[in-house]
Design a protein around this motif. Structure first.
Motif, PDB file in Angstrom:
ATOM      1  N   GLU A 174      -7.174  29.984   5.374  1.00 36.37           N
ATOM      2  CA  GLU A 174      -6.548  31.103   6.078  1.00 36.37           C
ATOM      3  C   GLU A 174      -7.048  32.434   5.534  1.00 36.37           C
ATOM      4  OE1 GLU A 174      -2.998  31.679   8.710  1.00 36.37           O
ATOM      5  OE2 GLU A 174      -2.169  31.186   6.748  1.00 36.37           O
ATOM      6  N   LEU A 175      -7.161  32.542   4.229  1.00 36.20           N
ATOM      7  CA  LEU A 175      -7.672  33.777   3.629  1.00 36.20           C
ATOM      8  C   LEU A 175      -9.094  34.065   4.105  1.00 36.20           C
ATOM      9  CD1 LEU A 175      -7.192  36.119   1.672  1.00 36.20           C
ATOM     10  CD2 LEU A 175      -8.067  34.650  -0.153  1.00 36.20           C
ATOM     11  N   ALA A 176      -9.937  33.039   4.143  1.00 37.20           N
ATOM     12  CA  ALA A 176     -11.314  33.224   4.597  1.00 37.20           C
ATOM     13  C   ALA A 176     -11.361  33.636   6.061  1.00 37.20           C
ATOM     14  CB  ALA A 176     -12.119  31.942   4.388  1.00 37.20           C
ATOM     15  N   LYS A 194       0.852  -1.200   0.000  1.00 39.14           N
ATOM     16  CA  LYS A 194       0.000   0.000   0.000  1.00 39.14           C
ATOM     17  C   LYS A 194       0.881   1.240   0.000  1.00 39.14           C
ATOM     18  CE  LYS A 194      -4.304  -1.363   2.150  1.00 39.14           C
ATOM     19  NZ  LYS A 194      -5.221  -0.816   1.188  1.00 39.14           N
ATOM     20  N   TRP A 195       0.339   2.287  -0.595  1.00 32.95           N
ATOM     21  CA  TRP A 195       0.977   3.586  -0.492  1.00 32.95           C
ATOM     22  C   TRP A 195       0.525   4.200   0.818  1.00 32.95           C
ATOM     23  CZ3 TRP A 195      -0.314   6.095  -5.881  1.00 32.95           C
ATOM     24  CH2 TRP A 195       0.443   5.465  -6.878  1.00 32.95           C
ATOM     25  N   GLU A 196       1.448   4.685   1.598  1.00 33.16           N
ATOM     26  CA  GLU A 196       1.139   5.376   2.841  1.00 33.16           C
ATOM     27  C   GLU A 196       2.020   6.600   2.946  1.00 33.16           C
ATOM     28  OE1 GLU A 196       1.395   2.760   6.195  1.00 33.16           O
ATOM     29  OE2 GLU A 196      -0.153   1.430   5.422  1.00 33.16           O
ATOM     30  N   SER A 197       1.409   7.719   3.228  1.00 30.79           N
ATOM     31  CA  SER A 197       2.191   8.940   3.366  1.00 30.79           C
ATOM     32  C   SER A 197       1.368   9.977   4.107  1.00 30.79           C
ATOM     33  CB  SER A 197       2.627   9.468   2.000  1.00 30.79           C
ATOM     34  OG  SER A 197       3.622  10.461   2.154  1.00 30.79           O
ATOM     35  N   ARG A 198       1.963  11.148   4.250  1.00 29.75           N
ATOM     36  CA  ARG A 198       1.273  12.263   4.901  1.00 29.75           C
ATOM     37  C   ARG A 198       1.854  13.555   4.355  1.00 29.75           C
ATOM     38  NH1 ARG A 198       2.340  11.160  10.854  1.00 29.75           N
ATOM     39  NH2 ARG A 198       0.275  12.017  10.844  1.00 29.75           N
ATOM     40  N   ALA A 199       1.058  14.596   4.511  1.00 26.64           N
ATOM     41  CA  ALA A 199       1.474  15.945   4.136  1.00 26.64           C
ATOM     42  C   ALA A 199       0.937  16.876   5.211  1.00 26.64           C
ATOM     43  CB  ALA A 199       0.910  16.325   2.768  1.00 26.64           C
ATOM     44  N   SER A 200       1.548  18.029   5.331  1.00 22.83           N
ATOM     45  CA  SER A 200       1.029  19.018   6.272  1.00 22.83           C
ATOM     46  C   SER A 200       1.203  20.411   5.688  1.00 22.83           C
ATOM     47  CB  SER A 200       1.723  18.919   7.635  1.00 22.83           C
ATOM     48  OG  SER A 200       3.080  19.252   7.533  1.00 22.83           O
ATOM     49  N   ALA A 201       0.334  21.294   6.120  1.00 19.57           N
ATOM     50  CA  ALA A 201       0.384  22.691   5.683  1.00 19.57           C
ATOM     51  C   ALA A 201       0.077  23.569   6.883  1.00 19.57           C
ATOM     52  CB  ALA A 201      -0.625  22.949   4.567  1.00 19.57           C
ATOM     53  N   GLU A 202       0.886  24.605   7.061  1.00 21.79           N
ATOM     54  CA  GLU A 202       0.713  25.520   8.194  1.00 21.79           C
ATOM     55  C   GLU A 202      -0.207  26.672   7.839  1.00 21.79           C
ATOM     56  OE1 GLU A 202       4.270  26.921  10.070  1.00 21.79           O
ATOM     57  OE2 GLU A 202       5.042  24.893  10.369  1.00 21.79           O
ATOM     58  N   LEU A 203      -0.993  27.051   8.830  1.00 18.37           N
ATOM     59  CA  LEU A 203      -1.812  28.257   8.766  1.00 18.37           C
ATOM     60  C   LEU A 203      -1.297  29.133   9.897  1.00 18.37           C
ATOM     61  CD1 LEU A 203      -3.740  25.638   8.028  1.00 18.37           C
ATOM     62  CD2 LEU A 203      -5.421  27.443   7.762  1.00 18.37           C
ATOM     63  N   LYS A 204      -0.339  29.970   9.600  1.00 16.20           N
ATOM     64  CA  LYS A 204       0.381  30.713  10.636  1.00 16.20           C
ATOM     65  C   LYS A 204      -0.461  31.755  11.348  1.00 16.20           C
ATOM     66  CE  LYS A 204       4.801  29.787   8.598  1.00 16.20           C
ATOM     67  NZ  LYS A 204       6.041  30.264   8.065  1.00 16.20           N
ATOM     68  N   GLY A 205      -1.493  32.253  10.679  1.00 20.93           N
ATOM     69  CA  GLY A 205      -2.304  33.296  11.295  1.00 20.93           C
ATOM     70  C   GLY A 205      -3.652  32.832  11.787  1.00 20.93           C
ATOM     71  N   SER A 206      -3.868  31.521  11.827  1.00 24.02           N
ATOM     72  CA  SER A 206      -5.186  31.004  12.212  1.00 24.02           C
ATOM     73  C   SER A 206      -5.064  30.006  13.357  1.00 24.02           C
ATOM     74  CB  SER A 206      -5.848  30.304  11.014  1.00 24.02           C
ATOM     75  OG  SER A 206      -6.026  31.213   9.952  1.00 24.02           O
ATOM     76  N   LYS A 207      -5.994  30.121  14.287  1.00 19.50           N
ATOM     77  CA  LYS A 207      -6.009  29.213  15.430  1.00 19.50           C
ATOM     78  C   LYS A 207      -6.675  27.895  15.042  1.00 19.50           C
ATOM     79  CE  LYS A 207      -6.340  32.915  18.825  1.00 19.50           C
ATOM     80  NZ  LYS A 207      -7.152  33.499  19.891  1.00 19.50           N
ATOM     81  N   ALA A 208      -6.207  26.813  15.662  1.00 19.88           N
ATOM     82  CA  ALA A 208      -6.777  25.490  15.400  1.00 19.88           C
ATOM     83  C   ALA A 208      -8.279  25.476  15.661  1.00 19.88           C
ATOM     84  CB  ALA A 208      -6.068  24.439  16.249  1.00 19.88           C
ATOM     85  N   GLN A 209      -8.725  26.159  16.700  1.00 21.71           N
ATOM     86  CA  GLN A 209     -10.153  26.176  17.043  1.00 21.71           C
ATOM     87  C   GLN A 209     -10.995  26.845  15.960  1.00 21.71           C
ATOM     88  OE1 GLN A 209      -9.417  28.303  20.651  1.00 21.71           O
ATOM     89  NE2 GLN A 209     -10.288  30.208  19.870  1.00 21.71           N
ATOM     90  N   ASP A 210     -10.386  27.699  15.149  1.00 22.98           N
ATOM     91  CA  ASP A 210     -11.109  28.339  14.050  1.00 22.98           C
ATOM     92  C   ASP A 210     -11.062  27.514  12.764  1.00 22.98           C
ATOM     93  OD1 ASP A 210     -11.732  30.495  15.704  1.00 22.98           O
ATOM     94  OD2 ASP A 210      -9.896  31.567  15.159  1.00 22.98           O
ATOM     95  N   VAL A 211      -9.979  26.770  12.580  1.00 23.00           N
ATOM     96  CA  VAL A 211      -9.808  25.950  11.379  1.00 23.00           C
ATOM     97  C   VAL A 211     -10.608  24.652  11.488  1.00 23.00           C
ATOM     98  CG1 VAL A 211      -8.109  24.683   9.974  1.00 23.00           C
ATOM     99  CG2 VAL A 211      -7.561  26.972  10.853  1.00 23.00           C
ATOM    100  N   TRP A 212     -10.674  24.091  12.689  1.00 25.66           N
ATOM    101  CA  TRP A 212     -11.343  22.805  12.874  1.00 25.66           C
ATOM    102  C   TRP A 212     -12.768  22.765  12.318  1.00 25.66           C
ATOM    103  CZ3 TRP A 212     -11.825  17.970  12.824  1.00 25.66           C
ATOM    104  CH2 TRP A 212     -12.901  17.315  13.408  1.00 25.66           C
ATOM    105  N   PRO A 213     -13.643  23.743  12.578  1.00 26.74           N
ATOM    106  CA  PRO A 213     -15.006  23.651  12.024  1.00 26.74           C
ATOM    107  C   PRO A 213     -15.022  23.599  10.497  1.00 26.74           C
ATOM    108  CG  PRO A 213     -14.911  25.354  13.708  1.00 26.74           C
ATOM    109  CD  PRO A 213     -13.493  24.925  13.443  1.00 26.74           C
ATOM    110  N   LEU A 214     -14.039  24.196   9.846  1.00 26.87           N
ATOM    111  CA  LEU A 214     -13.980  24.172   8.386  1.00 26.87           C
ATOM    112  C   LEU A 214     -13.614  22.777   7.883  1.00 26.87           C
ATOM    113  CD1 LEU A 214     -12.131  27.562   7.780  1.00 26.87           C
ATOM    114  CD2 LEU A 214     -14.585  27.137   8.080  1.00 26.87           C
TER     115      LEU A 214
END
Length: 176
Positions: free
Chosen positions: A154-156, A10-30
């Motif tokens: 982040e823009l939104a 199987k292919w297994e991997s991960r990626a990540s992207a930072e949102l430097k100006g946004s709090k996790a509590q604001d991103v989570w609902p999206l």
């Protein structure tokens, strides 16, 4: 006697992207708003609920994107939603993308260094190899898509912050 094809791992991997100006509590609902991924995912123009209850495991969404003259589509099923760990896990069912046994998790993780209020989205996945593609090509697609998701979110959120008055609550896409 016909030769059996060798079983590929199987292919297994991960990626990540930072949102430097946004709090996790604001991103989570999206991220948790499973049937509105078309607001954030680059080139995805359609996403709607097919069956199930919004915000609950078993919810199935239909997603569609156009590329050249071809319409690419998938039905995706929410397997788990965990507000405490701010993660969702889903699987891709019927599709014309070549995905088989695809299961992914998206998690919003706070970044707590030097009082930074930022966060990152981590997208991990496992699937059978895609015929006619390589893990490197697929990983590049995942990284590009996730960066696009993070940038749009982040823009939104920044636009919402600069246009809201006082301490009014920000609207979210999901009540969960």
């Amino acid at each position: 006697m016909a030769q059996e094809e060798p079983i590929q791992p199987k292919w297994e991997s991960r990626a990540s992207a930072e949102l430097k100006g946004s709090k996790a509590q604001d991103v989570w609902p999206l991220v948790a708003d499973f049937c509105n991924i078309d607001k954030w995912f680059p080139n995805l123009h359609t996403c709607y609920q097919v069956e199930g209850v919004s915000g609950q495991p078993g919810l199935v969404r239909y997603c569609e994107m156009g590329r050249d003259e071809t319409t690419l589509w998938a039905k995706e099923k929410l397997l788990m939603i965990d507000p405490t760990n701010q993660s969702i896990t889903y699987e891709v069912g019927d599709n014309n993308l070549g995905l088989k046994s695809y299961v992914a998790t998206m998690q919003v993780v706070p970044i707590n260094n030097n009082n930074n209020n930022g966060c990152k989205i981590v997208w991990s996945y496992s699937c059978n190899p895609i015929e006619g593609s390589s893990l490197e090509e697929f990983q590049s697609f995942v990284e590009y898509s996730l960066q696009g998701i993070a940038n749009k979110m982040e823009l939104a959120l920044v636009s919402n912050t600069t246009t809201s008055m006082g301490d009014e609550p920000r609207p979210s896409c999901n009540s969960n």
